[in-house]
Design a protein around this motif. Structure first.
Motif, PDB file in Angstrom:
ATOM      1  N   SER A  50      40.705  33.593  19.798  1.00  0.00           N
ATOM      2  CA  SER A  50      40.717  35.060  19.785  1.00  0.00           C
ATOM      3  C   SER A  50      40.770  35.656  21.195  1.00  0.00           C
ATOM      4  N   VAL A  51      40.663  34.793  22.204  1.00  0.00           N
ATOM      5  CA  VAL A  51      40.613  35.259  23.590  1.00  0.00           C
ATOM      6  C   VAL A  51      41.745  34.634  24.394  1.00  0.00           C
ATOM      7  N   GLY A  52      42.497  35.493  25.106  1.00  0.00           N
ATOM      8  CA  GLY A  52      43.601  34.994  25.925  1.00  0.00           C
ATOM      9  C   GLY A  52      43.185  34.693  27.351  1.00  0.00           C
ATOM     10  N   SER A  53      42.285  35.527  27.913  1.00  0.00           N
ATOM     11  CA  SER A  53      41.852  35.331  29.298  1.00  0.00           C
ATOM     12  C   SER A  53      40.677  36.253  29.600  1.00  0.00           C
ATOM     13  N   TYR A  54      39.996  35.944  30.715  1.00  0.00           N
ATOM     14  CA  TYR A  54      38.876  36.756  31.189  1.00  0.00           C
ATOM     15  C   TYR A  54      39.073  37.034  32.671  1.00  0.00           C
ATOM     16  N   VAL A  55      38.869  38.290  33.052  1.00  0.00           N
ATOM     17  CA  VAL A  55      39.037  38.707  34.441  1.00  0.00           C
ATOM     18  C   VAL A  55      37.793  39.480  34.880  1.00  0.00           C
ATOM     19  N   GLU A  56      37.394  39.266  36.126  1.00  0.00           N
ATOM     20  CA  GLU A  56      36.190  39.933  36.643  1.00  0.00           C
ATOM     21  C   GLU A  56      36.459  40.501  38.038  1.00  0.00           C
ATOM     22  N   VAL A  57      36.081  41.750  38.230  1.00  0.00           N
ATOM     23  CA  VAL A  57      36.106  42.380  39.547  1.00  0.00           C
ATOM     24  C   VAL A  57      34.684  42.343  40.105  1.00  0.00           C
ATOM     25  N   HIS A  58      34.551  41.939  41.367  1.00  0.00           N
ATOM     26  CA  HIS A  58      33.207  41.808  41.940  1.00  0.00           C
ATOM     27  C   HIS A  58      33.279  42.034  43.446  1.00  0.00           C
ATOM     28  N   MET A  59      32.218  42.598  44.014  1.00  0.00           N
ATOM     29  CA  MET A  59      32.154  42.661  45.469  1.00  0.00           C
ATOM     30  C   MET A  59      32.102  41.234  46.006  1.00  0.00           C
ATOM     31  N   PRO A  86      45.451  29.355  37.884  1.00  0.00           N
ATOM     32  CA  PRO A  86      46.473  29.659  38.901  1.00  0.00           C
ATOM     33  C   PRO A  86      47.390  30.816  38.507  1.00  0.00           C
ATOM     34  N   GLU A  87      47.738  30.906  37.226  1.00  0.00           N
ATOM     35  CA  GLU A  87      48.642  31.981  36.794  1.00  0.00           C
ATOM     36  C   GLU A  87      47.953  33.342  36.887  1.00  0.00           C
ATOM     37  N   LEU A  88      46.711  33.413  36.421  1.00  0.00           N
ATOM     38  CA  LEU A  88      45.968  34.667  36.539  1.00  0.00           C
ATOM     39  C   LEU A  88      45.779  35.046  38.009  1.00  0.00           C
ATOM     40  N   THR A  89      45.483  34.056  38.828  1.00  0.00           N
ATOM     41  CA  THR A  89      45.296  34.298  40.256  1.00  0.00           C
ATOM     42  C   THR A  89      46.571  34.860  40.878  1.00  0.00           C
ATOM     43  N   SER A  90      47.699  34.317  40.487  1.00  0.00           N
ATOM     44  CA  SER A  90      48.984  34.785  41.010  1.00  0.00           C
ATOM     45  C   SER A  90      49.245  36.233  40.611  1.00  0.00           C
ATOM     46  N   HIS A  91      48.968  36.571  39.338  1.00  0.00           N
ATOM     47  CA  HIS A  91      49.182  37.948  38.870  1.00  0.00           C
ATOM     48  C   HIS A  91      48.226  38.923  39.554  1.00  0.00           C
ATOM     49  N   THR A 122      37.633  30.366  27.922  1.00  0.00           N
ATOM     50  CA  THR A 122      39.032  30.712  28.173  1.00  0.00           C
ATOM     51  C   THR A 122      39.347  30.569  29.665  1.00  0.00           C
ATOM     52  N   LYS A 123      40.601  30.797  30.035  1.00  0.00           N
ATOM     53  CA  LYS A 123      40.962  30.769  31.454  1.00  0.00           C
ATOM     54  C   LYS A 123      40.432  32.033  32.119  1.00  0.00           C
ATOM     55  N   VAL A 124      40.081  31.918  33.413  1.00  0.00           N
ATOM     56  CA  VAL A 124      39.435  33.035  34.109  1.00  0.00           C
ATOM     57  C   VAL A 124      40.129  33.331  35.433  1.00  0.00           C
ATOM     58  N   GLY A 125      39.988  34.589  35.872  1.00  0.00           N
ATOM     59  CA  GLY A 125      40.480  35.028  37.169  1.00  0.00           C
ATOM     60  C   GLY A 125      39.511  36.034  37.750  1.00  0.00           C
ATOM     61  N   MET A 126      39.479  36.147  39.082  1.00  0.00           N
ATOM     62  CA  MET A 126      38.555  37.078  39.726  1.00  0.00           C
ATOM     63  C   MET A 126      39.216  37.803  40.882  1.00  0.00           C
ATOM     64  N   LEU A 127      38.841  39.071  41.032  1.00  0.00           N
ATOM     65  CA  LEU A 127      39.298  39.906  42.136  1.00  0.00           C
ATOM     66  C   LEU A 127      38.083  40.316  42.950  1.00  0.00           C
ATOM     67  N   PHE A 128      38.108  40.045  44.250  1.00  0.00           N
ATOM     68  CA  PHE A 128      37.007  40.408  45.140  1.00  0.00           C
ATOM     69  C   PHE A 128      37.309  41.709  45.882  1.00  0.00           C
ATOM     70  N   VAL A 129      36.253  42.494  46.108  1.00  0.00           N
ATOM     71  CA  VAL A 129      36.339  43.731  46.880  1.00  0.00           C
ATOM     72  C   VAL A 129      35.537  43.551  48.167  1.00  0.00           C
ATOM     73  N   ARG A 130      36.122  43.919  49.276  1.00  0.00           N
ATOM     74  CA  ARG A 130      35.486  43.785  50.582  1.00  0.00           C
ATOM     75  C   ARG A 130      34.137  44.512  50.621  1.00  0.00           C
ATOM     76  N   CYS A 131      33.163  43.916  51.298  1.00  0.00           N
ATOM     77  CA  CYS A 131      31.873  44.585  51.480  1.00  0.00           C
ATOM     78  C   CYS A 131      31.459  44.507  52.944  1.00  0.00           C
ATOM     79  N   ARG A 132      30.587  45.400  53.340  1.00  0.00           N
ATOM     80  CA  ARG A 132      30.186  45.506  54.746  1.00  0.00           C
ATOM     81  C   ARG A 132      29.230  44.383  55.138  1.00  0.00           C
TER      82      ARG A 132
END
Length: 435
Positions: free
Chosen positions: A171-180, A338-343, A384-394
């Motif tokens: 039922s799940v195709g992928s998981y993505v997380e945004v995090h500092m 790798p595919e999620l990371t590329s996108h 499921t397969k996972v991907g993450m996006l990091f946000v710059r922090c001070r």
């Protein structure tokens, strides 16, 4: 979210605490405002879902955690939840939400930090099906169990209920997380966003040292069985083991066999130390402390855990105190898809370019990083397969009120996530039909 706290003058929001319940109502209101159908599952996770009329079966899940450490910063966890909800609201306002053909679900996990029950990922592990039934009997410092807390908040608090929260993999195709980022790399590179190629494995231990309690003024030094001194020696032993592993490990523990690359990112921390009875004029009867060991290489981490456990017994034997090591949590290193990371790289590059309007920004390569911090993506990777996006922090500062991110960087993350959702949540069939 920063104003919703159990602490007076500082941020604290642990698993199903009063502040957590108040935050749940706020998050649900934001999800509904973004056009999502909402519910709370039996482990306190908050869900907001958009379900297209003719949707594909496998959903895109986006999430992060709503709980915090004690005296926390406002961005760890919350940033990911709010970015996801905001991205979907933008798609709703611009009329693009209805074009999606794949279900998109935002999840605010009830527990990732593991502060209250000293075991991480209560929320995401329940969804991925990796939370053991025995978790119900784990207690916090006051003796209250997970089951007690669930019942206090009107959840079923049964093994069957926990099992029912599990998502079926199909039922799940992928998981993505945004995090500092929680580190200094992006700031050093002067780039607002980065993608994650993998997350370090983690082991949490609790070391209990029992000695002989006595009067501080009457027991001669040579006759003492002091657990405090033994614990201090063990903390220093752990530090040396993790600073210079190839000098401390024995031949049987692969002394000298680990490369610099394998050892990169190895860190060990004693974050909590408790004594009993904790009085200035009393030799303690017991001391216990926590150990957090992380490494990108699982073999390195496991070797350090084994070696430290052996050294604990040796040092305690030498000091005539009794010791035991309890394993509280263990998670293997988690590679991102790798595919999620590329996108995500393409989406981040596009967002930064759109904001800056400079060709140089468009040409810049989005940084790819490893994460030394644990994330819900580690538990979700079992589903499921996972991907993450990091946000710059001070300054790379995290788990502190000094956490800080720039508004423009959050904007960039939101733009990148909205772009990624548009691409990832439209089936190939719909794309062909439009073309």
């Amino acid at each position: 979210m920063n104003q919703i706290s159990d602490g007076e003058g500082y941020l604290e929001r642990t698993f199903l605490s009063p502040a957590s319940i108040r935050a749940t109502a706020v998050i649900i209101s934001w999800m509904k405002d973004s056009g999502l159908t909402t519910w709370v599952d039996q482990m306190g996770n908050i869900h907001g879902r958009f379900e297209p009329e003719n949707s594909t079966k496998d959903a895109l899940l986006i999430g992060s955690h709503m709980d915090t450490v004690i005296d926390a910063g406002m961005y760890d966890g919350s940033l990911g939840i709010i970015s996801a909800i905001s991205a979907l609201k933008v798609l709703k306002v611009t009329g693009k939400l209805q074009r999606l053909t794949r279900p998109v679900e935002v999840i605010a996990f009830s527990d990732e930090e593991g502060v209250r029950f000293q075991t991480t990922f209560l929320g995401s592990a329940a969804l991925s099906g990796t939370l053991p039934e025995s978790i119900l009997q784990v207690s916090d410092k006051s003796g209250t169990t997970v089951q007690d807390v669930l019942k206090m908040n009107s959840f079923e608090a049964t093994a069957a209920a926990i099992t029912q929260t599990r998502y079926k993999p199909e039922s799940v195709g992928s998981y993505v997380e945004v995090h500092m980022e929680q580190g200094p790399v992006l700031e050093a590179l002067r780039y607002p966003l980065g993608v994650v190629k993998g997350i370090a494995g983690q082991t949490r231990l609790k070391v209990i040292v029992d000695g002989s309690q006595g009067h501080a003024g009457t027991v001669p030094m040579k006759l003492r069985r002091d657990p405090m001194v033994a614990a201090a020696e063990l903390v220093v032993t752990l530090e040396r083991l993790c600073k210079e592993p190839n000098k401390v490990l024995t031949y049987d523990e692969e002394c000298g066999c680990f490369t610099e690359e394998a050892l990169a990112g190895l860190v060990c921390t004693v974050g909590e130390l408790l004594t009993w009875p904790s009085a200035s004029n009393v030799i303690p009867g017991q001391v216990n402390f926590t150990v957090d060991i992380r490494a990108m290489d699982d073999q390195v981490r496991e070797t350090i855990v084994t070696s430290f456990s052996r050294l604990v017994l040796q040092r305690c034997d030498d000091r005539l105190v009794d010791c035991r090591v309890e394993h509280k949590h263990s998670a293997p290193a988690t590679p991102c898809d790798p595919e999620l990371t590329s996108h995500l790289k393409l989406a981040a590059r596009s967002a930064v370019s759109a904001m800056s309007g400079r060709a140089a920004a468009a040409a810049a390569e989005t940084p790819v990083l490893m994460s030394g911090a644990g994330h819900d993506a580690m538990a979700m990777a079992r589903l499921t397969k996972v991907g993450m996006l990091f946000v710059r922090c001070r300054g790379g500062v995290s788990h502190s009120p000094e956490e800080s991110v720039m508004d423009d960087d959050v904007w960039a993350a939101g733009l990148a996530l909205a772009s990624f959702i548009e691409q990832a949540a439209v089936s190939e069939l719909a794309v062909v039909a439009e073309s």
